[in-house]
Design a protein around this motif. Structure first.
Motif, short mmCIF file in Angstrom:
data_model
loop_
_atom_site.label_atom_id
_atom_site.label_comp_id
_atom_site.label_asym_id
_atom_site.label_seq_id
_atom_site.Cartn_x
_atom_site.Cartn_y
_atom_site.Cartn_z
N MET A 79 0.82 -1.20 0.00
CA MET A 79 0.00 0.00 0.00
C MET A 79 0.86 1.26 0.00
SD MET A 79 -3.09 -0.74 -0.40
CE MET A 79 -2.57 -2.18 -1.34
N THR A 80 2.00 1.21 0.68
CA THR A 80 2.91 2.35 0.65
C THR A 80 3.38 2.62 -0.77
OG1 THR A 80 3.67 1.97 2.92
CG2 THR A 80 5.12 3.24 1.51
N ALA A 81 3.69 1.55 -1.51
CA ALA A 81 4.11 1.71 -2.91
C ALA A 81 2.98 2.30 -3.75
CB ALA A 81 4.55 0.35 -3.47
N VAL A 82 1.75 1.84 -3.51
CA VAL A 82 0.59 2.37 -4.24
C VAL A 82 0.42 3.86 -3.97
CG1 VAL A 82 -1.94 2.32 -4.36
CG2 VAL A 82 -0.65 0.17 -4.37
N LEU A 83 0.53 4.25 -2.70
CA LEU A 83 0.32 5.66 -2.34
C LEU A 83 1.44 6.55 -2.86
CD1 LEU A 83 -1.08 5.29 1.29
CD2 LEU A 83 -2.33 5.57 -0.86
N LYS A 84 2.67 6.04 -2.87
CA LYS A 84 3.77 6.82 -3.43
C LYS A 84 3.56 7.03 -4.93
CE LYS A 84 7.54 5.76 -0.22
NZ LYS A 84 8.86 5.09 -0.07
N ALA A 85 3.09 5.99 -5.62
CA ALA A 85 2.81 6.13 -7.05
C ALA A 85 1.68 7.13 -7.27
CB ALA A 85 2.45 4.76 -7.64
N TRP A 86 0.68 7.09 -6.39
CA TRP A 86 -0.45 8.01 -6.49
C TRP A 86 0.01 9.47 -6.38
CZ3 TRP A 86 -5.69 7.53 -7.33
CH2 TRP A 86 -6.49 8.63 -6.99
N THR A 87 0.78 9.77 -5.34
CA THR A 87 1.26 11.14 -5.14
C THR A 87 2.26 11.53 -6.22
OG1 THR A 87 2.97 10.37 -3.60
CG2 THR A 87 0.87 11.06 -2.67
N GLY A 88 2.98 10.54 -6.76
CA GLY A 88 3.93 10.82 -7.84
C GLY A 88 3.25 11.29 -9.11
N GLN A 89 1.96 11.01 -9.24
CA GLN A 89 1.18 11.46 -10.40
C GLN A 89 0.62 12.86 -10.20
OE1 GLN A 89 -1.80 8.41 -10.73
NE2 GLN A 89 -0.34 6.83 -11.35
N GLY A 90 0.97 13.48 -9.06
CA GLY A 90 0.53 14.85 -8.81
C GLY A 90 -0.85 14.96 -8.19
N ARG A 91 -1.40 13.84 -7.73
CA ARG A 91 -2.72 13.86 -7.10
C ARG A 91 -2.60 14.17 -5.61
NH1 ARG A 91 -4.23 8.77 -10.48
NH2 ARG A 91 -5.60 9.62 -12.07
N GLY A 92 -3.69 14.68 -5.04
CA GLY A 92 -3.71 15.05 -3.63
C GLY A 92 -3.95 13.84 -2.73
N LEU A 93 -3.41 13.91 -1.53
CA LEU A 93 -3.57 12.83 -0.56
C LEU A 93 -3.63 13.41 0.85
CD1 LEU A 93 -3.48 9.76 0.25
CD2 LEU A 93 -0.99 10.01 0.36
N LEU A 94 -4.62 12.96 1.63
CA LEU A 94 -4.69 13.26 3.06
C LEU A 94 -4.77 11.92 3.77
CD1 LEU A 94 -4.88 15.52 5.18
CD2 LEU A 94 -7.37 15.28 5.09
N PHE A 95 -3.73 11.60 4.52
CA PHE A 95 -3.52 10.28 5.11
C PHE A 95 -3.63 10.43 6.63
CE2 PHE A 95 -0.51 6.38 4.73
CZ PHE A 95 -0.99 5.83 5.89
N ALA A 96 -4.75 9.98 7.21
CA ALA A 96 -4.97 10.11 8.65
C ALA A 96 -4.53 8.85 9.37
CB ALA A 96 -6.44 10.39 8.94
N SER A 97 -3.72 9.01 10.40
CA SER A 97 -3.24 7.86 11.18
C SER A 97 -2.80 8.33 12.55
CB SER A 97 -2.06 7.20 10.45
OG SER A 97 -1.52 6.13 11.22
N HIS A 98 -2.74 7.39 13.51
CA HIS A 98 -2.16 7.70 14.81
C HIS A 98 -0.75 7.11 14.91
CE1 HIS A 98 -3.86 3.69 15.41
NE2 HIS A 98 -3.03 3.54 16.42
N VAL A 99 -0.27 6.53 13.79
CA VAL A 99 1.07 5.93 13.76
C VAL A 99 1.95 6.77 12.84
CG1 VAL A 99 2.43 3.86 13.28
CG2 VAL A 99 0.09 3.65 14.15
N LEU A 100 2.90 7.49 13.42
CA LEU A 100 3.72 8.42 12.67
C LEU A 100 4.51 7.73 11.56
CD1 LEU A 100 4.69 11.35 12.46
CD2 LEU A 100 6.48 10.81 14.10
#
Length: 311
Positions: free
Chosen positions: A169-190
């Protein structure tokens, strides 16, 4: 991308979020805070599910309550489990894509593509009731990205994922942001957020305590009083250096004299001096743990700074 102008949300006499003010350009941001800090309330305000008690919310310049078509530009992966046990992942994702006004033919293609991206191709025609928690989580992420939104909002997206799933999933999200799309990732784990982005919003008790890059937040913390634990055989030998220093509020040694707790008014001064003391006296120090090693302590420290309760 997101504009919050003095936003407050009340649940009766309970404050969900309090006086939030922030402008976020398009990019990837981590929303970090302990459970109950206001992360999910903020997400519900962004998608127009909640109406703010005070203030205004804008997503891509529009009020999400008045302009419901803005949801076409938002993909949401909620923290709750919203899957249907007798329906396949493919049918469910395809149906949700159709709700955005996309044709049946294109919906089929987009659903298959999204499920392939999250590693669910082999199981996408099985009923979701047969899925593990990790498979259900992958399917939730698939439906969030399937309609190719401009902003992806994830609420604790790694729940139920094993280490391999988290890496995927980290790889998927990095690819997502690499395409210039916005991301807001909520977590309690830094650490989950750090693997994807270095830009953070720190929320605690419904208040936004800090926002910026990791380096910018570290610079804030350098000026914020902290408690530091110095652990090692020679920890007690630091007492003579710290006893009469004006930026030290208190000192406490463990019974075994191997752990020294130091309350610091100026952490930056301590961190500058400590290497010199260790080197000049050849001290054996095994570990140094500051309050930012404990997320709750970090937020408490920033909250005091926010209230003006620190010097």
């Amino acid at each position: 991308m997101i504009e919050l102008n003095q936003v407050t949300k009340m649940y009766g006499n309970v404050v969900g979020v309090n006086d939030l003010k922030v402008n976020l350009e398009s990019g990837a941001y981590g929303l970090i805070g302990p459970n109950g800090s206001g992360k999910t309330t903020l997400i519900n305000l962004l998608i127009g599910h909640f109406r703010p008690t005070l203030g205004t919310v804008r997503v891509f310049g529009k009020n999400p309550i008045r302009h419901r078509t803005i949801l076409r530009d938002i993909g949401l992966c909620p923290a709750s489990d919203v899957l249907y046990p007798n329906v396949s992942a493919y049918e469910w994702v395809k149906y949700l894509v159709r709700l955005h006004g996309i044709s049946r033919r294109e919906s089929r293609v987009l659903a298959e593509q999204a499920l392939e991206i999250v590693g669910m191709s082999d199981a996408m025609h099985r009923p979701m009731g047969t899925y593990s928690l990790g498979m259900r989580q992958r399917t939730k992420i698939a439906q969030a990205i399937a309609h190719q939104p401009s902003l992806l909002i994830l609420d604790e997206p790694y729940n139920g994922l094993d280490p391999v799933g988290r890496a995927d999933m980290t790889a998927v999200l990095k690819a997502w942001t690499g395409q210039g799309r916005g991301l807001l990732f909520a977590s309690h784990v830094l650490q989950e957020i750090e693997a994807v982005t270095s830009s953070f919003l720190l929320i605690y008790g419904g208040r936004l305590l800090a926002n910026g890059t990791a380096d910018e937040i570290e610079s804030i913390l350098a000026d914020t009083p902290q408690q530091v634990r110095v652990i090692g055989p020679d920890a007690a030998r630091l007492v003579r250096h710290l006893a009469d220093v004006p930026w030290v509020d208190s000192l406490s040694l463990s019974a075994g004299r191997t752990e020294l707790k130091v309350s610091l008014r100026d952490p930056g001064a301590f961190y500058r001096q400590l290497p010199h003391w260790i080197r000049s006296e050849s001290l054996s120090i095994e570990r140094l743990q500051a309050s930012n090693g404990n997320l709750e302590a970090l937020f408490e420290s920033l909250l005091k700074h926010h209230r003006g309760e620190t010097p």
